[in-house]
Design a protein around this motif. Sequence first.
Motif, PDB file in Angstrom:
ATOM      1  N   ASN A  35       0.775  -1.065  -0.191  1.00  0.00           N
ATOM      2  CA  ASN A  35      -0.167  -0.140   0.006  1.00  0.00           C
ATOM      3  C   ASN A  35       1.324   1.572   0.253  1.00  0.00           C
ATOM      4  N   LYS A  36       2.043   1.161   0.581  1.00  0.00           N
ATOM      5  CA  LYS A  36       2.919   2.124   0.885  1.00  0.00           C
ATOM      6  C   LYS A  36       3.724   2.693  -0.655  1.00  0.00           C
ATOM      7  N   ALA A  66       0.952   4.075  -3.046  1.00  0.00           N
ATOM      8  CA  ALA A  66       0.976   5.419  -2.983  1.00  0.00           C
ATOM      9  C   ALA A  66       2.113   6.418  -3.808  1.00  0.00           C
ATOM     10  N   SER A 107       2.320   6.090  -7.657  1.00  0.00           N
ATOM     11  CA  SER A 107       1.238   6.442  -8.467  1.00  0.00           C
ATOM     12  C   SER A 107       1.712   8.196  -8.303  1.00  0.00           C
ATOM     13  N   ALA A 108       2.541   8.561  -7.028  1.00  0.00           N
ATOM     14  CA  ALA A 108       2.399  10.920  -6.715  1.00  0.00           C
ATOM     15  C   ALA A 108       3.278   9.956  -7.848  1.00  0.00           C
ATOM     16  N   GLY A 141      -1.104   4.589 -10.600  1.00  0.00           N
ATOM     17  CA  GLY A 141      -1.740   4.060  -9.580  1.00  0.00           C
ATOM     18  C   GLY A 141      -3.345   3.173 -10.511  1.00  0.00           C
TER      19      GLY A 141
END
Length: 127
Positions: free
Chosen positions: A70-71, A74, A77-78, A84
């Motif tokens: 999950n980290k 994120a 995706s950033a 993402g």
Amino acid sequence: GQPDIAVIFYAFADDSLIFKSRTASVHSSNLINTNNAAVSVYAHASNYAGKYGVQLHGSVERIIDLALMNKAVALYSAAFAGAGDKLHPVTALCAPDVKSTLYRFIITEFKITDEDKTINRTMSHYE
């Protein structure tokens, strides 16, 4: 496996680089035998007389822990617009039979090179 080279797009996270790859690629398949890897990143404006970049040694692991994934999703995706959308559902990225997933290159040694004569900041943690 044999040494292999691959272009990766990465996101930086603490002591590691997060990158996406196909699980069947040669460099991913080589992780079965050894997880040792090396990475070099140099500024686009670098040339022979004025190199600026970093050389990294470390190990690679496939991310299978859901909280870590999950980290990683994120961060990735950033860093890359539109990435993402291709990284969902996150739980599927942790599955053993997934075709493409995220990996961590964990940095254990590094060397920074900046050969600009006005700055002269070459430092090394390995020779």
